[in-house]
Design a protein around this motif. Structure first.
Motif, PDB file in Angstrom:
ATOM      1  N   TRP A 192       0.839  -1.208   0.000  1.00  0.00           N
ATOM      2  CA  TRP A 192       0.000   0.000   0.000  1.00  0.00           C
ATOM      3  C   TRP A 192       0.872   1.257   0.000  1.00  0.00           C
ATOM      4  O   TRP A 192       0.574   2.236  -0.697  1.00  0.00           O
ATOM      5  N   ILE A 193       1.962   1.229   0.750  1.00  0.00           N
ATOM      6  CA  ILE A 193       2.876   2.376   0.765  1.00  0.00           C
ATOM      7  C   ILE A 193       3.519   2.567  -0.606  1.00  0.00           C
ATOM      8  O   ILE A 193       3.586   3.694  -1.126  1.00  0.00           O
ATOM      9  N   ILE A 194       3.992   1.479  -1.211  1.00  0.00           N
ATOM     10  CA  ILE A 194       4.617   1.575  -2.536  1.00  0.00           C
ATOM     11  C   ILE A 194       3.617   2.101  -3.553  1.00  0.00           C
ATOM     12  O   ILE A 194       3.956   2.956  -4.389  1.00  0.00           O
ATOM     13  N   TYR A 195       2.395   1.607  -3.497  1.00  0.00           N
ATOM     14  CA  TYR A 195       1.358   2.073  -4.432  1.00  0.00           C
ATOM     15  C   TYR A 195       1.168   3.584  -4.315  1.00  0.00           C
ATOM     16  O   TYR A 195       1.037   4.288  -5.329  1.00  0.00           O
ATOM     17  N   GLN A 196       1.179   4.090  -3.102  1.00  0.00           N
ATOM     18  CA  GLN A 196       0.975   5.525  -2.910  1.00  0.00           C
ATOM     19  C   GLN A 196       2.150   6.346  -3.430  1.00  0.00           C
ATOM     20  O   GLN A 196       1.955   7.348  -4.133  1.00  0.00           O
ATOM     21  N   ILE A 197       3.370   5.932  -3.104  1.00  0.00           N
ATOM     22  CA  ILE A 197       4.518   6.764  -3.467  1.00  0.00           C
ATOM     23  C   ILE A 197       4.751   6.770  -4.975  1.00  0.00           C
ATOM     24  O   ILE A 197       5.112   7.817  -5.536  1.00  0.00           O
ATOM     25  N   VAL A 198       4.532   5.637  -5.651  1.00  0.00           N
ATOM     26  CA  VAL A 198       4.744   5.640  -7.101  1.00  0.00           C
ATOM     27  C   VAL A 198       3.671   6.474  -7.795  1.00  0.00           C
ATOM     28  O   VAL A 198       3.933   7.098  -8.838  1.00  0.00           O
ATOM     29  N   ASN A 199       2.468   6.511  -7.215  1.00  0.00           N
ATOM     30  CA  ASN A 199       1.413   7.334  -7.802  1.00  0.00           C
ATOM     31  C   ASN A 199       1.576   8.814  -7.467  1.00  0.00           C
ATOM     32  O   ASN A 199       0.869   9.658  -8.027  1.00  0.00           O
ATOM     33  N   LYS A 200       2.486   9.124  -6.556  1.00  0.00           N
ATOM     34  CA  LYS A 200       2.820  10.519  -6.271  1.00  0.00           C
ATOM     35  C   LYS A 200       4.042  10.971  -7.070  1.00  0.00           C
ATOM     36  O   LYS A 200       4.550  12.072  -6.866  1.00  0.00           O
ATOM     37  N   GLY A 201       4.526  10.106  -7.956  1.00  0.00           N
ATOM     38  CA  GLY A 201       5.617  10.484  -8.844  1.00  0.00           C
ATOM     39  C   GLY A 201       7.003  10.182  -8.335  1.00  0.00           C
ATOM     40  O   GLY A 201       7.989  10.688  -8.884  1.00  0.00           O
ATOM     41  N   ALA A 202       7.139   9.334  -7.315  1.00  0.00           N
ATOM     42  CA  ALA A 202       8.468   9.014  -6.788  1.00  0.00           C
ATOM     43  C   ALA A 202       9.150   7.973  -7.669  1.00  0.00           C
ATOM     44  O   ALA A 202       8.510   7.049  -8.186  1.00  0.00           O
ATOM     45  N   PHE A 203      10.459   8.123  -7.824  1.00  0.00           N
ATOM     46  CA  PHE A 203      11.263   7.092  -8.483  1.00  0.00           C
ATOM     47  C   PHE A 203      11.623   6.067  -7.412  1.00  0.00           C
ATOM     48  O   PHE A 203      12.266   6.405  -6.415  1.00  0.00           O
ATOM     49  N   THR A 204      11.211   4.823  -7.612  1.00  0.00           N
ATOM     50  CA  THR A 204      11.287   3.821  -6.547  1.00  0.00           C
ATOM     51  C   THR A 204      12.173   2.651  -6.939  1.00  0.00           C
ATOM     52  O   THR A 204      11.965   2.025  -7.988  1.00  0.00           O
ATOM     53  N   TYR A 205      13.168   2.375  -6.100  1.00  0.00           N
ATOM     54  CA  TYR A 205      13.984   1.171  -6.229  1.00  0.00           C
ATOM     55  C   TYR A 205      13.377   0.113  -5.310  1.00  0.00           C
ATOM     56  O   TYR A 205      13.092   0.388  -4.142  1.00  0.00           O
ATOM     57  N   LEU A 206      13.222  -1.106  -5.814  1.00  0.00           N
ATOM     58  CA  LEU A 206      12.645  -2.190  -5.015  1.00  0.00           C
ATOM     59  C   LEU A 206      13.616  -3.357  -4.982  1.00  0.00           C
ATOM     60  O   LEU A 206      13.976  -3.915  -6.019  1.00  0.00           O
ATOM     61  N   VAL A 207      14.053  -3.707  -3.774  1.00  0.00           N
ATOM     62  CA  VAL A 207      14.960  -4.839  -3.567  1.00  0.00           C
ATOM     63  C   VAL A 207      14.180  -5.944  -2.891  1.00  0.00           C
ATOM     64  O   VAL A 207      13.639  -5.748  -1.792  1.00  0.00           O
ATOM     65  N   ASP A 208      14.096  -7.106  -3.546  1.00  0.00           N
ATOM     66  CA  ASP A 208      13.359  -8.239  -2.983  1.00  0.00           C
ATOM     67  C   ASP A 208      14.016  -9.518  -3.479  1.00  0.00           C
ATOM     68  O   ASP A 208      13.873  -9.891  -4.645  1.00  0.00           O
ATOM     69  N   GLN A 209      14.737 -10.187  -2.609  1.00  0.00           N
ATOM     70  CA  GLN A 209      15.456 -11.391  -3.002  1.00  0.00           C
ATOM     71  C   GLN A 209      14.560 -12.626  -3.035  1.00  0.00           C
ATOM     72  O   GLN A 209      15.044 -13.730  -3.280  1.00  0.00           O
ATOM     73  N   LYS A 210      13.257 -12.460  -2.799  1.00  0.00           N
ATOM     74  CA  LYS A 210      12.324 -13.588  -2.909  1.00  0.00           C
ATOM     75  C   LYS A 210      11.747 -13.716  -4.323  1.00  0.00           C
ATOM     76  O   LYS A 210      10.891 -14.548  -4.570  1.00  0.00           O
ATOM     77  N   GLY A 211      12.183 -12.874  -5.240  1.00  0.00           N
ATOM     78  CA  GLY A 211      11.699 -12.957  -6.601  1.00  0.00           C
ATOM     79  C   GLY A 211      10.456 -12.135  -6.866  1.00  0.00           C
ATOM     80  O   GLY A 211       9.745 -12.395  -7.842  1.00  0.00           O
ATOM     81  N   TYR A 212      10.131 -11.181  -6.000  1.00  0.00           N
ATOM     82  CA  TYR A 212       9.022 -10.245  -6.206  1.00  0.00           C
ATOM     83  C   TYR A 212       7.661 -10.946  -6.267  1.00  0.00           C
ATOM     84  O   TYR A 212       6.747 -10.485  -6.942  1.00  0.00           O
ATOM     85  N   VAL A 213       7.546 -12.043  -5.542  1.00  0.00           N
ATOM     86  CA  VAL A 213       6.274 -12.763  -5.525  1.00  0.00           C
ATOM     87  C   VAL A 213       5.157 -11.876  -4.981  1.00  0.00           C
ATOM     88  O   VAL A 213       4.025 -11.893  -5.491  1.00  0.00           O
ATOM     89  N   ASP A 214       5.459 -11.086  -3.970  1.00  0.00           N
ATOM     90  CA  ASP A 214       4.443 -10.245  -3.335  1.00  0.00           C
ATOM     91  C   ASP A 214       4.241  -8.914  -4.052  1.00  0.00           C
ATOM     92  O   ASP A 214       3.328  -8.161  -3.699  1.00  0.00           O
ATOM     93  N   TYR A 215       5.086  -8.620  -5.041  1.00  0.00           N
ATOM     94  CA  TYR A 215       5.029  -7.304  -5.691  1.00  0.00           C
ATOM     95  C   TYR A 215       4.916  -7.426  -7.209  1.00  0.00           C
ATOM     96  O   TYR A 215       5.283  -6.508  -7.937  1.00  0.00           O
ATOM     97  N   ARG A 216       4.398  -8.547  -7.682  1.00  0.00           N
ATOM     98  CA  ARG A 216       4.382  -8.792  -9.120  1.00  0.00           C
ATOM     99  C   ARG A 216       3.598  -7.728  -9.888  1.00  0.00           C
ATOM    100  O   ARG A 216       3.955  -7.382 -11.011  1.00  0.00           O
ATOM    101  N   ASP A 217       2.546  -7.185  -9.291  1.00  0.00           N
ATOM    102  CA  ASP A 217       1.717  -6.193  -9.969  1.00  0.00           C
ATOM    103  C   ASP A 217       2.273  -4.782  -9.830  1.00  0.00           C
ATOM    104  O   ASP A 217       1.754  -3.847 -10.442  1.00  0.00           O
ATOM    105  N   LEU A 218       3.330  -4.613  -9.021  1.00  0.00           N
ATOM    106  CA  LEU A 218       3.924  -3.296  -8.826  1.00  0.00           C
ATOM    107  C   LEU A 218       5.298  -3.170  -9.467  1.00  0.00           C
ATOM    108  O   LEU A 218       5.894  -2.092  -9.457  1.00  0.00           O
ATOM    109  N   ARG A 219       5.798  -4.260 -10.041  1.00  0.00           N
ATOM    110  CA  ARG A 219       7.168  -4.265 -10.568  1.00  0.00           C
ATOM    111  C   ARG A 219       7.368  -3.249 -11.677  1.00  0.00           C
ATOM    112  O   ARG A 219       8.405  -2.605 -11.764  1.00  0.00           O
ATOM    113  N   GLU A 220       6.383  -3.108 -12.541  1.00  0.00           N
ATOM    114  CA  GLU A 220       6.551  -2.209 -13.677  1.00  0.00           C
ATOM    115  C   GLU A 220       6.644  -0.744 -13.250  1.00  0.00           C
ATOM    116  O   GLU A 220       7.088   0.103 -14.029  1.00  0.00           O
ATOM    117  N   ASP A 221       6.231  -0.450 -12.019  1.00  0.00           N
ATOM    118  CA  ASP A 221       6.295   0.920 -11.515  1.00  0.00           C
ATOM    119  C   ASP A 221       7.585   1.197 -10.753  1.00  0.00           C
ATOM    120  O   ASP A 221       7.811   2.326 -10.315  1.00  0.00           O
TER     121      ASP A 221
END
Length: 420
Positions: free
Chosen positions: A221-250
């Motif tokens: 929910w936090i990532i969804y908000q910040i990317v929609n506010k125009g932030a450039f976001t780096y995402l580090v997830d060594q589990k393969g982004y299973v929990d963030y698959r729908d947010l990866r493109e942002d």
């Protein structure tokens, strides 16, 4: 003034009549209620016949008949929705009515997961006025308002969602629209109302909690908000982004050790570049630089690290891996130390936050700390500096922040209101 007062009296009488009609309808449409009503109405005549001598009963028959009819009428009201009259009283205490003196009429009321949803029929009171007077409405209804909006696209039906000011927090709250304020991020609902943080004043954040505590939903929910506010976001997830698959493109996703080091180095270099821009303009922070005429605004940068304890804990690692961790920690320390002025922020998400998993110097620079239930007071002390999280209910999405606020995180799907 006389006309307005008479209109209010007429409106009140109208609401009483409608409440009575609602009770009649509920009795007529439900055989069990009709039977109970019939039994209750017979009680007074039966008691009169049994307890009063026949000659006295005959003499007092007109009075008893009047009492019986009155009781028959009054017994209809307990079968109606009395919330309509109580909401009318609530509105009247704050003089919330249209120009004719009519208060909103309660159409329906329902409760789900601790959230009360009212639907009001209302003419002559705009949605803007409802929202402007939210604090007054909260005082009148003794509640915290979650949302006020039109219901089903109608401009005469208002959906009013709230939860009681006293009692337990709701356990499942749909995520609202994110805040229009610059980098004010909504987290959930506390006993004082909506709980949010401002990354402009508190730049770095630590979220801790065991599996099942709800930290992934909160971080999404936090990532969804910040990317929609125009932030450039780096995402580090060594589990393969299973929990963030729908947010990866942002986000810019960093998978390998090399990508993580390159990404963090680029953030450190960007901090240095932004500080040089500020020095050249004789100002101290990038937010002031962005409002200068003729400059290219520099967007906020967020570095989000999921399972930070797995990335940073050196226990059991080889020398090469420990060297990698040391470089990562050094970059993160630079980000947390200098990031505020450059509008660069760090969010670390972990299952635990002991000294062996996240260095104390790094944790000390993260002023926003949030955790779900902790198994013991020692774990809570390590994260928050107090043992209070050990007493936190084991409810998914229930968190305690370092400022002492207990809140229920919004139940986020992407986008809000839709299932993945």
């Amino acid at each position: 003034m006389t006309n307005l007062t008479s209109t209010k009296i007429g409106t009140f009488i109208y609401y009483i009549i409608n409440t009575f009609s609602d009770g009649v309808h509920r009795i007529a449409s439900s055989p069990p209620k009709a039977f109970l009503y019939f039994v209750l109405t017979l009680l007074a005549p039966v008691l009169q016949i049994i307890s009063v001598p026949p000659n006295l009963l005959l003499a007092l028959l007109p009075l008893y008949a009047f009492i019986d009819v009155l009781l028959t009428v009054m017994l209809v009201f307990p079968f109606s929705d009395l919330h309509r009259l109580s909401t009318l009283y609530n509105f009247s205490t704050i003089n919330f009515c249209n120009s004719a003196g009519a208060c909103p009429w309660l159409v329906s009321r329902s409760i789900s997961d601790g959230v009360i949803t009212y639907i009001f029929h209302c003419r002559g009171i705009s949605l803007d006025l409802w929202r402007e007077r939210q604090k007054d409405l909260e005082a009148a209804f003794d509640c915290h308002v979650l949302s006020i909006d039109y219901s089903d696209g109608s401009d005469t039906l208002i959906e009013f969602r709230a939860f009681p000011a006293k009692g337990s927090l709701p356990t499942k709250i749909p995520a609202p629209n994110f805040s229009p304020d610059d980098f004010v991020v909504k987290l959930g609902i506390s006993y004082a109302g909506e709980y949010s943080i401002n990354f402009n004043s508190l730049p770095h954040m630590l979220i801790a909690g065991a599996t099942g505590g709800g930290k992934t939903i909160l971080s999404r929910w936090i990532i969804y908000q910040i990317v929609n506010k125009g932030a450039f976001t780096y995402l580090v997830d060594q589990k393969g982004y299973v929990d963030y698959r729908d947010l990866r493109e942002d986000c810019r996703c960093l998978d390998t050790n090399e990508e993580i080091l390159d990404g963090l180095q680029s953030v450190v270099d960007e901090i240095a570049r932004r500080m040089e821009l500020c020095r050249s303009a004789w100002i101290s922070k990038i937010s002031d630089y962005n409002v200068l005429p003729g400059v290219e605004p520099q967007p906020p940068i967020f570095v989000v690290i999921d399972e930070a304890n797995c990335l940073l804990a050196p226990t059991g690692k080889s020398k090469v891996e420990k060297d990698f961790i040391a470089q990562v920690v050094q970059h993160l320390l630079t980000i947390t130390r200098l990031g505020r002025a450059a509008h660069v922020h760090l969010i670390c998400i972990c299952q635990r936050s002991d000294v062996g998993s996240i260095p104390g110097a790094l944790k000390a620079n993260m002023e926003i700390r949030i955790t779900s239930h902790c198994a013991d007071k020692e774990s809570s002390m390590t994260i928050l500096g107090t043992g209070d999280a050990a007493n936190l209910p084991k409810i998914p999405g229930r968190f305690l922040s370092s400022d002492g606020t207990e809140f229920q995180a919004y139940n986020f799907s992407c986008p809000p209101g839709k299932n993945l």
